[in-house]
Design a protein around this motif. Structure first.
Motif, PDB file in Angstrom:
ATOM      1  N   ASP A  87       0.811  -1.206   0.000  1.00  0.00           N
ATOM      2  CA  ASP A  87       0.000   0.000   0.000  1.00  0.00           C
ATOM      3  C   ASP A  87       0.853   1.268   0.000  1.00  0.00           C
ATOM      4  OD1 ASP A  87       0.995   0.110   2.561  1.00  0.00           O
ATOM      5  OD2 ASP A  87      -0.925  -0.207   3.572  1.00  0.00           O
ATOM      6  N   SER A  88       2.110   1.121  -0.394  1.00  0.00           N
ATOM      7  CA  SER A  88       3.009   2.282  -0.455  1.00  0.00           C
ATOM      8  C   SER A  88       3.677   2.377  -1.823  1.00  0.00           C
ATOM      9  CB  SER A  88       4.070   2.210   0.649  1.00  0.00           C
ATOM     10  OG  SER A  88       4.816   0.998   0.554  1.00  0.00           O
ATOM     11  N   VAL A  89       2.880   2.157  -2.873  1.00  0.00           N
ATOM     12  CA  VAL A  89       3.412   2.220  -4.232  1.00  0.00           C
ATOM     13  C   VAL A  89       3.941   3.619  -4.557  1.00  0.00           C
ATOM     14  CG1 VAL A  89       2.779   2.015  -6.682  1.00  0.00           C
ATOM     15  CG2 VAL A  89       1.987   0.326  -5.045  1.00  0.00           C
ATOM     16  N   HIS A  90       3.464   4.639  -3.825  1.00  0.00           N
ATOM     17  CA  HIS A  90       3.967   6.002  -4.037  1.00  0.00           C
ATOM     18  C   HIS A  90       5.483   6.079  -3.857  1.00  0.00           C
ATOM     19  CE1 HIS A  90       2.555   5.501   0.159  1.00  0.00           C
ATOM     20  NE2 HIS A  90       3.720   6.057   0.453  1.00  0.00           N
ATOM     21  N   ASP A  91       6.073   5.135  -3.102  1.00  0.00           N
ATOM     22  CA  ASP A  91       7.521   5.149  -2.908  1.00  0.00           C
ATOM     23  C   ASP A  91       8.286   4.834  -4.191  1.00  0.00           C
ATOM     24  OD1 ASP A  91       7.424   5.880  -0.257  1.00  0.00           O
ATOM     25  OD2 ASP A  91       7.446   3.823   0.503  1.00  0.00           O
ATOM     26  N   LEU A  92       7.602   4.282  -5.196  1.00  0.00           N
ATOM     27  CA  LEU A  92       8.263   4.052  -6.486  1.00  0.00           C
ATOM     28  C   LEU A  92       8.676   5.363  -7.134  1.00  0.00           C
ATOM     29  CD1 LEU A  92       6.084   1.237  -8.120  1.00  0.00           C
ATOM     30  CD2 LEU A  92       8.462   1.057  -7.377  1.00  0.00           C
ATOM     31  N   GLN A  93       8.113   6.465  -6.669  1.00  0.00           N
ATOM     32  CA  GLN A  93       8.453   7.770  -7.220  1.00  0.00           C
ATOM     33  C   GLN A  93       9.796   8.271  -6.710  1.00  0.00           C
ATOM     34  OE1 GLN A  93       4.176   9.895  -7.725  1.00  0.00           O
ATOM     35  NE2 GLN A  93       4.661   9.253  -5.654  1.00  0.00           N
ATOM     36  N   SER A  94      10.386   7.551  -5.728  1.00  0.00           N
ATOM     37  CA  SER A  94      11.660   8.013  -5.169  1.00  0.00           C
ATOM     38  C   SER A  94      12.684   6.896  -4.985  1.00  0.00           C
ATOM     39  CB  SER A  94      11.414   8.699  -3.813  1.00  0.00           C
ATOM     40  OG  SER A  94      10.765   7.819  -2.918  1.00  0.00           O
ATOM     41  N   ILE A  95      12.341   5.672  -5.397  1.00  0.00           N
ATOM     42  CA  ILE A  95      13.272   4.543  -5.300  1.00  0.00           C
ATOM     43  C   ILE A  95      13.599   4.052  -6.701  1.00  0.00           C
ATOM     44  CG2 ILE A  95      13.647   2.207  -4.421  1.00  0.00           C
ATOM     45  CD1 ILE A  95      11.664   2.751  -2.223  1.00  0.00           C
ATOM     46  N   SER A  96      14.863   3.832  -6.975  1.00  0.00           N
ATOM     47  CA  SER A  96      15.275   3.365  -8.296  1.00  0.00           C
ATOM     48  C   SER A  96      15.050   1.864  -8.431  1.00  0.00           C
ATOM     49  CB  SER A  96      16.755   3.679  -8.531  1.00  0.00           C
ATOM     50  OG  SER A  96      16.992   5.062  -8.527  1.00  0.00           O
ATOM     51  N   LEU A  97      14.478   1.458  -9.558  1.00  0.00           N
ATOM     52  CA  LEU A  97      14.384   0.039  -9.881  1.00  0.00           C
ATOM     53  C   LEU A  97      15.722  -0.433 -10.434  1.00  0.00           C
ATOM     54  CD1 LEU A  97      10.911   0.109 -11.647  1.00  0.00           C
ATOM     55  CD2 LEU A  97      11.422  -1.047  -9.508  1.00  0.00           C
ATOM     56  N   PRO A  98      16.075  -1.723 -10.276  1.00  0.00           N
ATOM     57  CA  PRO A  98      17.334  -2.237 -10.828  1.00  0.00           C
ATOM     58  C   PRO A  98      17.428  -1.954 -12.321  1.00  0.00           C
ATOM     59  CG  PRO A  98      16.331  -3.861  -9.380  1.00  0.00           C
ATOM     60  CD  PRO A  98      15.325  -2.768  -9.556  1.00  0.00           C
ATOM     61  N   SER A  99      18.576  -1.482 -12.756  1.00  0.00           N
ATOM     62  CA  SER A  99      18.725  -1.066 -14.160  1.00  0.00           C
ATOM     63  C   SER A  99      18.565  -2.227 -15.134  1.00  0.00           C
ATOM     64  CB  SER A  99      20.101  -0.412 -14.357  1.00  0.00           C
ATOM     65  OG  SER A  99      21.142  -1.312 -14.006  1.00  0.00           O
ATOM     66  N   SER A 100      18.825  -3.453 -14.677  1.00  0.00           N
ATOM     67  CA  SER A 100      18.762  -4.607 -15.580  1.00  0.00           C
ATOM     68  C   SER A 100      17.343  -5.155 -15.724  1.00  0.00           C
ATOM     69  CB  SER A 100      19.667  -5.729 -15.061  1.00  0.00           C
ATOM     70  OG  SER A 100      19.201  -6.170 -13.782  1.00  0.00           O
ATOM     71  N   SER A 101      16.456  -4.847 -14.770  1.00  0.00           N
ATOM     72  CA  SER A 101      15.127  -5.452 -14.778  1.00  0.00           C
ATOM     73  C   SER A 101      14.330  -4.974 -15.981  1.00  0.00           C
ATOM     74  CB  SER A 101      14.381  -5.140 -13.481  1.00  0.00           C
ATOM     75  OG  SER A 101      14.219  -3.750 -13.313  1.00  0.00           O
ATOM     76  N   LYS A 102      13.682  -5.910 -16.646  1.00  0.00           N
ATOM     77  CA  LYS A 102      12.913  -5.601 -17.848  1.00  0.00           C
ATOM     78  C   LYS A 102      11.406  -5.607 -17.604  1.00  0.00           C
ATOM     79  CE  LYS A 102      16.640  -5.230 -20.209  1.00  0.00           C
ATOM     80  NZ  LYS A 102      17.119  -3.861 -20.523  1.00  0.00           N
ATOM     81  N   SER A 103      10.990  -6.219 -16.501  1.00  0.00           N
ATOM     82  CA  SER A 103       9.566  -6.387 -16.261  1.00  0.00           C
ATOM     83  C   SER A 103       9.218  -6.031 -14.825  1.00  0.00           C
ATOM     84  CB  SER A 103       9.154  -7.835 -16.553  1.00  0.00           C
ATOM     85  OG  SER A 103       7.791  -8.050 -16.253  1.00  0.00           O
ATOM     86  N   LEU A 104       8.117  -5.288 -14.655  1.00  0.00           N
ATOM     87  CA  LEU A 104       7.610  -4.936 -13.335  1.00  0.00           C
ATOM     88  C   LEU A 104       6.153  -5.385 -13.248  1.00  0.00           C
ATOM     89  CD1 LEU A 104       7.741  -3.431 -10.579  1.00  0.00           C
ATOM     90  CD2 LEU A 104       6.986  -1.384 -11.804  1.00  0.00           C
ATOM     91  N   GLU A 105       5.819  -6.135 -12.188  1.00  0.00           N
ATOM     92  CA  GLU A 105       4.455  -6.601 -11.979  1.00  0.00           C
ATOM     93  C   GLU A 105       3.970  -6.112 -10.624  1.00  0.00           C
ATOM     94  OE1 GLU A 105       4.298 -10.833 -12.459  1.00  0.00           O
ATOM     95  OE2 GLU A 105       5.654 -10.810 -14.198  1.00  0.00           O
ATOM     96  N   LEU A 106       2.752  -5.580 -10.591  1.00  0.00           N
ATOM     97  CA  LEU A 106       2.141  -5.133  -9.342  1.00  0.00           C
ATOM     98  C   LEU A 106       0.827  -5.876  -9.153  1.00  0.00           C
ATOM     99  CD1 LEU A 106       3.225  -2.210 -10.939  1.00  0.00           C
ATOM    100  CD2 LEU A 106       3.218  -1.653  -8.503  1.00  0.00           C
ATOM    101  N   ASP A 107       0.666  -6.524  -8.008  1.00  0.00           N
ATOM    102  CA  ASP A 107      -0.518  -7.354  -7.747  1.00  0.00           C
ATOM    103  C   ASP A 107      -1.130  -6.955  -6.402  1.00  0.00           C
ATOM    104  OD1 ASP A 107      -2.449  -9.269  -7.534  1.00  0.00           O
ATOM    105  OD2 ASP A 107      -1.115 -10.986  -7.644  1.00  0.00           O
ATOM    106  N   GLY A 108      -2.372  -6.470  -6.445  1.00  0.00           N
ATOM    107  CA  GLY A 108      -3.062  -6.112  -5.215  1.00  0.00           C
ATOM    108  C   GLY A 108      -2.444  -4.930  -4.501  1.00  0.00           C
ATOM    109  N   CYS A 109      -1.995  -3.937  -5.247  1.00  0.00           N
ATOM    110  CA  CYS A 109      -1.278  -2.804  -4.659  1.00  0.00           C
ATOM    111  C   CYS A 109      -2.118  -1.531  -4.645  1.00  0.00           C
ATOM    112  CB  CYS A 109       0.017  -2.555  -5.422  1.00  0.00           C
ATOM    113  SG  CYS A 109       1.210  -3.911  -5.301  1.00  0.00           S
TER     114      CYS A 109
END
Length: 239
Positions: A87-109
């Motif tokens: 329930d804190s998906v807003h933190d994606l606005q300030s945390i870097s995702l791994p540069s190599s990752s190609k896919s992001l999945e969000l379930d029940g967020c």
């Protein structure tokens, strides 16, 4: 492999404990294909200690349940990030995702905080899948993909070409969705214009238009709305 940290929301891992956890994972003889971190909450000091020790959390796919604190600690060889029941998906606005990752999945967020202008956290992945998530989560992701916020257009996930939404009832914010698609198309067109590297355009450089957009279980849309999407997205499905 699953590491469960219990249900206490404020029980964070500090300093040496965070380093020990990563060292234990690195000691696994083979690279972990799928690692689930259930409610792993890392403190700032824990992340700092891991960076100082030069250790990271390594797996081909990492599933983060409830907390996404560990995002900043995942190594650059991870291919898929899955976020569940957060329930804190807003933190994606300030945390870097791994540069190599190609896919992001969000379930029940979802998100308990209001939308805000995202920080400069780029991601070069190409696929986003959102399943059974609250509209607050979807709206934040659409802004990260380029939907204008307070008259500012800033696509931080510039290489995403595939967006899939699996709904549980009416949830798709059509106006924001159309704004995101339109802004990405406009930015992709500007990449070929003189002056694209000017300060006003630098945040739009390298933006790709959405090529695949699938919605399953969303609200009914009119024939005109369906035609609008088909005209702008090569592979469009709304069922």
């Amino acid at each position: 492999m699953t590491i469960s940290c219990g249900t206490v929301r404020n029980d964070r891992i500090y300093g040496a404990r965070a380093v020990t956890l990563c060292q234990a994972l690195e000691a696994v003889p083979r690279r972990i294909p799928c690692l689930t971190l259930d409610n792993l909450r890392l403190s700032d000091s824990g992340l700092a200690s891991m960076n100082k020790a030069g250790v990271k959390i390594g797996a081909d796919q990492v599933i983060l349940c409830i907390s996404i604190d560990a995002l900043a600690a995942i190594d650059d060889d991870c291919q898929t990030i899955v976020i569940e029941q957060c329930d804190s998906v807003h933190d994606l606005q300030s945390i870097s995702l791994p540069s190599s990752s190609k896919s992001l999945e969000l379930d029940g967020c979802g998100s308990k905080e209001p939308r805000r202008v995202p920080d400069a956290r780029m991601w070069d992945g190409d696929t986003v899948t959102i399943t059974n998530s609250h509209s607050s989560c979807i709206e934040i992701i659409l802004h990260l993909l380029g939907a204008p916020f307070n008259d500012r257009v800033c696509s931080l996930w510039r290489r995403v070409t595939t967006l899939k939404l699996v709904a549980n009832g009416d949830f798709v914010p059509l106006t924001l969705l159309k704004a995101m698609i339109t802004s990405r198309q406009g930015a992709a067109g500007q990449n070929n214009l003189p002056g694209k590297n000017d300060e006003v355009n630098v945040e739009l450089e390298g933006v790709r238009p959405l090529m695949v957009f699938h919605v399953h279980g969303g609200q009914h849309i009119t024939h005109e709305e369906r035609a609008w999407f088909k005209e702008r997205v090569k592979d469009f499905v709304w069922r």
